[in-house]
Write a protein that holds these residues in place. Sequence first.
Motif, short mmCIF file in Angstrom:
data_model
loop_
_atom_site.label_atom_id
_atom_site.label_comp_id
_atom_site.label_asym_id
_atom_site.label_seq_id
_atom_site.Cartn_x
_atom_site.Cartn_y
_atom_site.Cartn_z
N THR A 118 -7.45 0.83 9.83
CA THR A 118 -6.11 0.80 10.39
C THR A 118 -5.93 1.89 11.44
O THR A 118 -6.61 2.91 11.41
CB THR A 118 -5.04 0.99 9.30
N GLY A 122 -1.21 -0.44 12.19
CA GLY A 122 -1.59 -1.27 11.06
C GLY A 122 -3.06 -1.66 11.12
O GLY A 122 -3.85 -1.07 11.86
N GLN A 220 -0.40 -2.48 -3.25
CA GLN A 220 -0.62 -1.21 -2.57
C GLN A 220 -1.31 -1.46 -1.23
O GLN A 220 -1.86 -2.54 -0.99
CB GLN A 220 -1.49 -0.29 -3.44
N SER A 221 -1.32 -0.46 -0.38
CA SER A 221 -1.93 -0.63 0.95
C SER A 221 -3.40 -1.00 0.85
O SER A 221 -3.90 -1.80 1.65
CB SER A 221 -1.75 0.63 1.78
N ALA A 225 -4.72 -4.19 3.32
CA ALA A 225 -5.14 -3.85 4.68
C ALA A 225 -6.24 -4.78 5.17
O ALA A 225 -6.14 -5.37 6.27
CB ALA A 225 -5.58 -2.39 4.77
N ASP A 240 5.90 -8.86 5.00
CA ASP A 240 6.57 -8.72 3.71
C ASP A 240 7.58 -9.85 3.58
O ASP A 240 7.68 -10.74 4.43
CB ASP A 240 7.21 -7.34 3.57
N HIS A 247 1.52 -3.86 5.82
CA HIS A 247 0.28 -3.12 5.59
C HIS A 247 0.45 -1.93 4.64
O HIS A 247 -0.54 -1.38 4.18
CB HIS A 247 -0.34 -2.66 6.90
N ASP A 248 1.70 -1.55 4.33
CA ASP A 248 1.90 -0.49 3.34
C ASP A 248 2.01 -1.03 1.92
O ASP A 248 2.23 -0.27 0.98
CB ASP A 248 3.16 0.32 3.68
#
Length: 271
Positions: A118, A122, A220-221, A225, A240, A247-248
Amino acid sequence: MASDRNGLSIELQDRIAAVAHELADAARVETLKLFRSPGLRPDNKAVSGFDPVTEADRASERAMRGILGEKRPEDAILGEEYGAQPGESGLTWVLDPIDGTRAFMSGAPSWGVLIGVTDARGPVYGIIDQPHLDERFEGGFGRAALIGRGQHQPLATRRGIGLAQATLMSTYPEVGTPSQHAAFRRVAERVQLVRYGLDCYAYALLAAGHVDLVIEAGLQSYDVAAPIAVIEAAGGIVTDWRGGPAHDGGTILAAGSPELHAEALALLGRD
């Protein structure tokens, strides 16, 4: 020196991709040592409930971190088992040494090794690797390919599918909080087929054009990712549940096309 929209030179992209494949190769060695082994003894990381981790998880991440320390010492690292390590290049390697440890300890080949790269915006590159099946899904830097079993095939998400014809996947039937579960059910009740339990492999199947939607919550990231990079490179979209960056971690809506994504998003976001 030539570069693409990521601002990274083509030469640097090639070097990063080569290191990522080296990481995946090293992780294969460590994970396959213990997969379906009678000597596998999971530990529980959770204070309450069950969150398993095995020596294969730890050894896989240690092997990848060792290579990065040698080949990319200027980059940051974020791994599930050993946390964050700062860097100064602006790039971060996001590692999940075994995504799907429950599947791993059960002998099911739906787990995978996730390697994401990343920048400030992102994910720019990712690998989803399934060592037991010899399947490696790569995406980013102009690449979108399934590599394995002596073949190299392009990845492309499935297009022209409406919600009523779609296949939806999620890891757990009990998705997120009660309100999140209700939102998930609004989508699940409209699709043709719902399947559960494949962890990161569901994202790989979406990138390969076999699955149309993946919807999850509480991630979780390091869970997302690499899948984001692979799916976007294959022509899909990942956000989301509000349509923002994913990406978080948190809630995830992955779709094979913008049109299908919009249909699902309208249901997820409805009060």
